[in-house]
Design an enzyme around this catalytic site. Structure first.
Site, PDB file in Angstrom:
ATOM      1  N   LYS A  35      -2.434 -61.057   1.592  1.00 26.79           N
ATOM      2  CA  LYS A  35      -3.872 -60.671   1.424  1.00 26.79           C
ATOM      3  C   LYS A  35      -4.292 -59.591   2.356  1.00 26.79           C
ATOM      4  O   LYS A  35      -3.529 -59.245   3.334  1.00 26.79           O
ATOM      5  CB  LYS A  35      -4.479 -61.945   1.471  1.00 26.79           C
ATOM      6  N   ARG A 132     -12.954 -76.397   4.545  1.00 23.80           N
ATOM      7  CA  ARG A 132     -13.296 -74.977   4.050  1.00 23.80           C
ATOM      8  C   ARG A 132     -13.182 -75.006   2.296  1.00 23.80           C
ATOM      9  O   ARG A 132     -14.091 -75.592   1.788  1.00 23.80           O
ATOM     10  CB  ARG A 132     -12.299 -73.753   4.767  1.00 23.80           C
ATOM     11  N   TYR A 256     -19.558 -42.256  27.120  1.00 17.56           N
ATOM     12  CA  TYR A 256     -20.947 -42.846  27.010  1.00 17.56           C
ATOM     13  C   TYR A 256     -21.376 -43.585  27.903  1.00 17.56           C
ATOM     14  O   TYR A 256     -20.541 -44.742  28.054  1.00 17.56           O
ATOM     15  CB  TYR A 256     -21.028 -43.312  25.484  1.00 17.56           C
ATOM     16  N   MET A 311     -16.287 -42.770  18.750  1.00 17.85           N
ATOM     17  CA  MET A 311     -15.887 -43.155  17.433  1.00 17.85           C
ATOM     18  C   MET A 311     -14.370 -42.169  17.133  1.00 17.85           C
ATOM     19  O   MET A 311     -13.618 -43.085  16.417  1.00 17.85           O
ATOM     20  CB  MET A 311     -16.992 -42.160  16.493  1.00 17.85           C
TER      21      MET A 311
END
Length: 366
Positions: A35, A132, A256, A311
């Site tokens: 998955k 669940r 940063y 980023m």
């Protein structure tokens, strides 16, 4: 030239880890769980590396279609079953096994008019404490009989909530006791064990095991030390390069917010990898990064991350890697730096990091 970040996926490591599952569960058949795009590794690599499995387990019926279109003739299990009654016909066409976990899914099968009169292989899920998916024990036997009356091939299934936390209640033993008491006299194969149970609870394996994270060489607990001696191999190696080096003076700050302050004159390497590539932004100073050309034998050394991950870039302390230069290779996780170590320092688990590999990262299947 492309940006140097690259995820290498080892099909040989896949094969090795699948063999380890067979060694640990020699009497069980294997659903290889693929998955989430094979936990971020891609279907192509998983299909190639895990082709010796007894079956593939996944979520999306379109992923099942991909397997069939690419030549898989074996069994496919839809781990959450069907999401809409219109999918029953598709599942039949693709010869999928179905997990059934709620009354609505039973009703869809009861109302379905098969043109071929085929019957499904059903894995009926019991909620033994995970809370669940699945039928509670007091409703499970009724669900079983409804599906059995339709002529489907039945299997019993549950999921252990705490196989990786033996001392936490409810324990594996309690869940197993509930499961076995509920299915008494309902003869059918069983599927119980996830990766943690395969590694640490081999008396509860059942007829079908469902390894996930261990196939990818990472830890079910999120801690690498727990699988260090399990003889598993990491399948994904995330690599990049140093694209610049900054010469800092004592007191200079990095990145940063200036989170890191240089304690002395030092070199800082700038690496082409950031949170937009899937590296955790929350990684703290000290998170390990392997750099080729170490201080001692030149074979490579682990250097600590310094400053906030941005980023597209992150920065590392090169004081232990004086030979490092622009173009030097680095490993963010893989064979030198376990993904679980990076994740643990970042307050998450290895699952999240490998699943979050960004589409912009080039992938090489080896």
């Amino acid at each position: 030239m492309n940006r140097p970040i690259l995820a290498s996926i080892s099909t040989e490591a896949f094969r090795h880890n699948l063999t380890r599952v067979r060694e640990l569960a020699p009497e069980s058949k294997i659903w290889s769980v693929i998955k989430a795009r094979s936990y971020g590794h891609g279907f192509e690599a998983a299909f190639k590396g895990l082709e010796a499995t007894d079956g593939f387990a996944l979520l999306d019926i379109e992923d099942a279609r991909w397997l069939r279109e690419n030549g898989w003739k074996g069994r496919i299990l839809l781990l959450e079953g069907l999401f809409h009654p219109a999918e029953v016909a598709n599942a039949e066409d693709l010869a999928c096994d179905l997990v059934v976990h709620c009354d609505s899914q039973i009703e869809w099968l009861e109302n379905y008019q098969s043109q071929s009169h085929k019957r499904f292989s059903i894995f009926l899920k019991m909620n033994t404490g995970m809370n669940r998916l699945g039928f509670n024990p007091d409703k499970y036997r009724i669900a079983f009989h409804r599906l059995h009356a339709l002529g489907h091939q039945m299997h019993h299934m549950t999921h252990f909530a705490n196989a990786d936390q033996v001392n936490q209640l409810p324990t594996v033993g309690q869940q197993l006791e509930c499961f076995e008491a509920t299915i008494a006299d309902l003869t059918a194969p069983t599927s119980m064990a996830n990766s943690a149970a395969i590694l640490w609870h081999r008396t509860v394996l059942g007829d079908w095991v469902r390894p996930g994270i261990m196939l990818y060489g990472a830890s079910p607990t999120g801690s690498y030390k727990d699988i260090e001696h399990a003889n598993l191999q990491p399948v994904m190696r995330l690599q990049s390069e140093i694209i610049d080096i900054q010469e800092l003076k004592k007191g200079d700050r990095v990145g940063y917010g200036g989170r890191y302050q240089a304690p002395e004159s030092m070199r800082v390497g700038v690496i082409a990898c950031g949170y937009a590539d899937g590296y955790p932004r929350q990684a703290p100073d000290g998170t390990p990064v392997w750099v080729e050309g170490g201080a001692f034998d030149g074979a490579g050394v682990v250097c600590p991350l310094v400053g906030r991950v941005s980023m597209d870039m992150l920065t590392i302390d090169l004081r232990q890697a004086p030979q490092a230069k622009i173009g030097s290779r680095v490993e963010l996780w893989g064979t030198q730096v376990p993904v679980d170590d990076v994740a643990q320092m970042s307050g998450t688990i290895g699952y999240e990091l490998i699943c979050a590999l960004a589409p912009r990262v080039a992938v090489e299947i080896k």
